[in-house]
Design a protein around this motif. Structure first.
Motif, mmCIF file in Angstrom:
data_model
loop_
_atom_site.group_PDB
_atom_site.id
_atom_site.type_symbol
_atom_site.label_atom_id
_atom_site.label_comp_id
_atom_site.label_asym_id
_atom_site.label_seq_id
_atom_site.Cartn_x
_atom_site.Cartn_y
_atom_site.Cartn_z
ATOM 1 N N HIS A 36 15.218 4.811 -1.692
ATOM 2 C CA HIS A 36 16.037 4.897 -0.470
ATOM 3 C C HIS A 36 16.606 6.296 -0.205
ATOM 4 C CE1 HIS A 36 19.479 4.440 -3.186
ATOM 5 N NE2 HIS A 36 20.217 4.897 -2.196
ATOM 6 N N VAL A 37 16.969 7.040 -1.231
ATOM 7 C CA VAL A 37 17.542 8.377 -1.002
ATOM 8 C C VAL A 37 16.484 9.378 -0.529
ATOM 9 C CG1 VAL A 37 19.443 8.056 -2.632
ATOM 10 C CG2 VAL A 37 17.306 9.088 -3.410
ATOM 11 N N ARG A 38 15.225 8.996 -0.629
ATOM 12 C CA ARG A 38 14.149 9.895 -0.211
ATOM 13 C C ARG A 38 13.457 9.393 1.065
ATOM 14 N NH1 ARG A 38 11.168 11.391 -5.677
ATOM 15 N NH2 ARG A 38 10.323 13.075 -4.448
ATOM 16 N N TYR A 52 0.823 -1.199 0.000
ATOM 17 C CA TYR A 52 0.000 0.000 0.000
ATOM 18 C C TYR A 52 0.863 1.257 0.000
ATOM 19 C CZ TYR A 52 1.103 0.014 4.977
ATOM 20 O OH TYR A 52 1.775 0.002 6.169
ATOM 21 N N PHE A 53 0.253 2.337 -0.436
ATOM 22 C CA PHE A 53 0.880 3.659 -0.458
ATOM 23 C C PHE A 53 -0.119 4.636 0.160
ATOM 24 C CE2 PHE A 53 2.540 1.184 -3.900
ATOM 25 C CZ PHE A 53 3.890 1.482 -3.949
ATOM 26 N N PHE A 54 0.186 5.115 1.364
ATOM 27 C CA PHE A 54 -0.635 6.133 2.018
ATOM 28 C C PHE A 54 0.096 7.459 1.935
ATOM 29 C CE2 PHE A 54 -2.063 2.520 4.894
ATOM 30 C CZ PHE A 54 -3.301 2.383 4.303
ATOM 31 N N ILE A 55 -0.671 8.522 1.799
ATOM 32 C CA ILE A 55 -0.084 9.859 1.823
ATOM 33 C C ILE A 55 -0.778 10.655 2.913
ATOM 34 C CG2 ILE A 55 -1.656 10.853 0.111
ATOM 35 C CD1 ILE A 55 0.843 12.401 -0.989
ATOM 36 N N GLU A 56 -0.005 11.472 3.622
ATOM 37 C CA GLU A 56 -0.615 12.364 4.603
ATOM 38 C C GLU A 56 -1.329 13.476 3.851
ATOM 39 O OE1 GLU A 56 2.778 13.438 6.992
ATOM 40 O OE2 GLU A 56 2.312 11.844 8.416
ATOM 41 N N GLU A 115 9.384 3.507 7.124
ATOM 42 C CA GLU A 115 8.695 3.271 5.847
ATOM 43 C C GLU A 115 8.062 4.540 5.284
ATOM 44 O OE1 GLU A 115 5.930 0.060 6.670
ATOM 45 O OE2 GLU A 115 7.462 -1.413 6.186
ATOM 46 N N TRP A 116 8.428 5.693 5.820
ATOM 47 C CA TRP A 116 7.918 6.978 5.355
ATOM 48 C C TRP A 116 8.952 7.616 4.435
ATOM 49 C CZ3 TRP A 116 3.041 8.608 6.217
ATOM 50 C CH2 TRP A 116 2.320 7.952 7.220
ATOM 51 N N PHE A 117 8.472 8.139 3.305
ATOM 52 C CA PHE A 117 9.347 8.700 2.277
ATOM 53 C C PHE A 117 8.895 10.102 1.903
ATOM 54 C CE2 PHE A 117 9.653 4.172 2.125
ATOM 55 C CZ PHE A 117 10.967 3.902 1.807
ATOM 56 N N ASP A 118 9.850 10.952 1.571
ATOM 57 C CA ASP A 118 9.553 12.291 1.067
ATOM 58 C C ASP A 118 9.229 12.182 -0.418
ATOM 59 O OD1 ASP A 118 9.966 13.816 3.438
ATOM 60 O OD2 ASP A 118 12.126 13.562 3.183
ATOM 61 N N LEU A 119 7.982 11.893 -0.710
ATOM 62 C CA LEU A 119 7.520 11.693 -2.082
ATOM 63 C C LEU A 119 6.269 12.506 -2.318
ATOM 64 C CD1 LEU A 119 7.723 7.782 -2.271
ATOM 65 C CD2 LEU A 119 9.376 9.407 -3.174
ATOM 66 N N GLU A 120 5.983 12.728 -3.576
ATOM 67 C CA GLU A 120 4.705 13.292 -3.985
ATOM 68 C C GLU A 120 3.886 12.159 -4.581
ATOM 69 O OE1 GLU A 120 5.140 16.699 -6.481
ATOM 70 O OE2 GLU A 120 6.823 17.448 -5.300
ATOM 71 N N ALA A 121 2.600 12.361 -4.652
ATOM 72 C CA ALA A 121 1.714 11.328 -5.181
ATOM 73 C C ALA A 121 2.145 10.861 -6.571
ATOM 74 C CB ALA A 121 0.282 11.843 -5.212
#
Length: 162
Positions: free
Chosen positions: A59-61, A3-7, A66-72
């Motif tokens: 990994h660099v983000r 799964y991919f959850f976003i705040e 399991e939390w990553f600095d990503l955009e949708a």
């Protein structure tokens, strides 16, 4: 399933695995002041390996665990890579008229809140990246994942409320 959850503040994306995604979301939501929204998921029997590969890919983000600095939109290529087993969290009203362009042509809410996906790419009913396929014999569109069959007649301008 992966799964991919976003705040809801679009700050971080959690990439994990669970048998019951909604139960996992509720558990993660407890004590978290930011609302967690489902970006999408991958249906797989090899969730441990695939989760590890996705974590390595980003990994660099990695922000924390399991939390990553990503955009949708960063998640979209991963989901689409899995085709019929990749899903997006579809909008509740994928066909709601949200406005009209300069020529008066209706513009509809898309399949996915965070990006511009069309029903040819992604089924608006189940979210599968198999998309809707036109069948000449029935003159209708068909999803090979959820078996939904529709003509999309309601998208025709003649069916709009003026």
């Amino acid at each position: 399933m992966i799964y991919f959850f976003i705040e809801d503040t679009n700050e971080k994306v959690k990439i994990g695995r669970a048998k019951d995604i909604e139960r996992r979301r509720k558990n993660l939501q407890t004590g978290n002041p930011r609302k967690l929204l489902l970006l999408g998921w991958i249906r797989t029997d090899d969730d441990v390996r695939i989760e590890q590969e996705i974590h390595r890919h980003f990994h660099v983000r990695r922000a924390n665990g399991e939390w990553f600095d990503l955009e949708a939109v960063d998640v979209l290529p991963i989901l689409s890579h899995f085709g019929v087993d990749g899903f997006v969290g579809t909008t509740d009203d994928a066909f709601q008229v949200i406005g009209h362009d300069r020529d008066g042509i209706a513009e509809y809410m898309g399949v996915w809140y965070w990006g511009d996906l069309e029903f040819e790419e992604c089924c608006p009913f189940c979210g599968s990246f198999c998309g809707m396929h036109y069948q000449e014999a029935s003159s209708m569109y068909h999803c090979i994942n959820c078996d939904e069959l529709t003509s999309f007649e309601f998208l025709s301008p003649r069916h709009e409320d003026n």
